[in-house]
Design an enzyme around this catalytic site. Structure first.
Site, short mmCIF file in Angstrom:
data_model
loop_
_atom_site.label_atom_id
_atom_site.label_comp_id
_atom_site.label_asym_id
_atom_site.label_seq_id
_atom_site.Cartn_x
_atom_site.Cartn_y
_atom_site.Cartn_z
CG ASP A 38 -1.79 1.20 1.34
OD1 ASP A 38 -2.74 1.30 0.55
OD2 ASP A 38 -1.53 2.06 2.20
CD GLU A 62 -2.27 2.42 -3.33
OE1 GLU A 62 -3.40 2.89 -3.55
OE2 GLU A 62 -1.78 2.35 -2.18
#
Length: 532
Positions: free
Chosen positions: A211, A261
């Site tokens: 993330d 990401e």
């Protein structure tokens, strides 16, 4: 599992990966929240869909101030979802069906309930415990001003990224105050995360999604933010690559895979994360946010493939996820691209148009070279749900002072059985987010019995996808507004023009997102796969 090491390493290059937002997937114990028992009960459905891997949003212990992206303990499964033993069973049972597991790691920050942060609060200014985070004195008389002026990472939010404590120190949080940023210059932070990676690889996971992968490293001086000045003090700093090289060494011990990401406009900077000794793959956000326009889609595809080519990494194709407006709704609007800043309540939407385009986009994405991600419910053609304001839980809504509807509309619990309470989500009580009226019309059991459904299209597309092989893409001559390309001995043609299009020479029709017209032409907003 009996495969040679090379095959184990390469499965991710062309995989279909299904994203599971556990809280909204299936409720096994009837308490209104999706859980691992619910996922285990649906593994046969996922196997029939034909996916190669499952990517799970965080299932760790969390106060859920940001949908589980505020992690209090990476080695404990949140009781709302189940237990660590159940996670291990899920990983093993999925693997028996040929489905690998990818877990989500949130390295930029932890929850304010994490033991490290609680110890830092108790220890006070200047303590070693606070060195694991970014604690600073304030500026101005009495230290009443934040240490710098960095912007929040919640789009549209004007909230500060610093919170002051009663003892006078301020701490940094690029997201909510409940998500303090870690200090990645500290060796203990790096060691802890490498240990966490090993913990989950030891339990059989095949990969890790990272993330906010470009945010970890910060300029140690924490200078003010100046738009356009390089290097950015907290995005895409060169120090990150040493971190990911050390992670890659851990993953290689387990044949593990990373997907980052990484939201970056600079293609060359983006590609650095995909060098052979760093991340294996990264999400392709240009394709996800691209409008439904032929020229722009072709440019996005070409640019993506060109970005990945120098480092030999496979592209990833994503139409939506747990953060963005669902595809059916987005494609049914006047503005068909995705932009966080453009989200608004009451945007007019033509769902029939959006569904037709989403069906065509499904075949387009499945035909492209690389890996494809399918967000849960995408295979059911779910639209974005309108959440009553009093039921919204997403902090993006609150931090925008109610102007941004937030992300809950794409996180509504799935409909499994049309005639069951709460559309078969499994609850004996109201699910954690309300399902809108008519949600059961999208139920998986209805679609499984309908050869013309979105579910039937995805099942067929995933089953037939190998006809495109593993080679490159070659564009074919086509009229304006039509995308046509060949891979191996298969063709994909997508008509985004206003008029029907003649099909190129072919031996047979393999699959279509909709019927051809009476003259055998491809209607607007329709895609077909052809045998060359």
């Amino acid at each position: 599992m009996g495969q040679p090491r090379h095959a184990q390493q390469e499965w991710w290059r062309s995989a279909v990966i299904y994203q599971v937002y556990v809280r909204s997937f299936a409720d096994g114990d009837g308490d209104g929240t999706g859980d691992l028992a619910g996922v285990r009960s649906k593994l046969p459905y996922l196997a029939e869909l034909g996916v190669d891997a499952l990517w799970f949003n965080p299932w760790y212990l969390s106060p859920m101030k940001d949908g589980g992206y505020d992690v209090a303990d990476y080695r404990v499964v949140d009781p709302a979802f189940g237990t660590l033993a159940e996670a291990e069973k899920l990983i093993a049972e999925a693997r028996e069906l040929g489905i690998r597991t990818i877990v989500d790691i949130v390295p930029n920050h932890v929850s304010d309930q994490h033991p490290w942060f609680r110890a830092a609060l108790a220890a006070g200014p200047g303590s070693p415990e606070r060195e694991l985070f970014h604690f600073r004195p304030g500026r101005g008389p009495g230290g009443h001003l934040p240490p710098n002026d960095w912007p929040s990472q919640f789009v549209g939010s004007t909230d500060p990224v610093w919170t002051r404590l009663p003892d006078g120190d301020w701490y940094l949080h690029l997201f909510t105050p409940e998500q303090p940023d870690l200090n990645w210059a500290h060796p203990a932070v790096r060691q802890e995360h490498e240990d966490i990676l090993r913990f989950w690889f030891e339990r059989g996971v095949a990969g890790v999604r990272i993330d906010s992968a470009a945010l970890l490293a910060k300029d140690p001086e924490l200078p003010d933010f100046v738009a356009g000045r390089d290097p950015n003090p907290f995005v895409d700093r060169d120090e990150l690559h040493d971190i990911y090289r050390s992670w890659r060494a851990v993953a290689d011990d387990y044949d593990g895979v990373f997907v980052g990401e990484v939201w970056l406009p600079d293609a060359e900077r983006f590609a650095r994360y995909l060098r052979p000794d760093e991340l294996h793959t990264a999400f392709n956000f240009s394709f996800l946010s691209c409008p439904w326009e032929a020229d722009r889609l072709r440019t996005s595809i070409d640019t993506t493939l060109a970005e990945h080519a120098p480092v030999g990494a496979p592209a990833t194709w994503v139409l939506c996820n747990h953060d963005v407006t669902r595809t059916v709704t987005r494609y049914g609007r006047a503005e068909t691209g995705f932009d966080f800043a453009a989200k608004a309540f009451g945007t007019p939407t033509d769902l029939a148009l959006g569904t037709r385009r989403a069906r065509a986009a499904a075949l387009l994405s499945l035909a492209l070279p690389g890996a494809v991600y399918v967000y849960q419910g995408e295979e059911l053609g779910l639209p974005e749900a309108d959440i009553p304001r009093e039921s919204i839980q997403d902090p993006m809504y609150f931090r925008s002072q109610g102007t941004d509807p937030g992300r809950d509309g794409c996180r509504v619990p799935l409909p499994w059985a049309a005639d069951a309470p709460y559309a078969g989500f499994g609850s004996r009580q109201e699910p954690w987010l309300p399902q809108p009226a008519g949600w059961s019309a999208h139920a998986a059991d209805l679609q499984a019995a309908d050869p013309g459904s979105m579910l039937a299209l995805y099942r067929a597309g995933i089953r037939l996808r190998p006809v495109f092989g593993t080679g490159p893409l070659a564009w074919l001559p086509s009229p304006e507004g039509v995308l046509a390309f060949a891979r191996a001995d298969a063709l994909c043609v997508v008509n985004l023009a206003d008029t029907p299009a003649r099909l190129p020479a072919h031996s047979r029709l393999l699959l279509g997102s909709g019927p051809l017209d009476e003259e055998g032409r491809l209607p607007k907003d329709t895609a077909v796969w052809l045998r060359a």
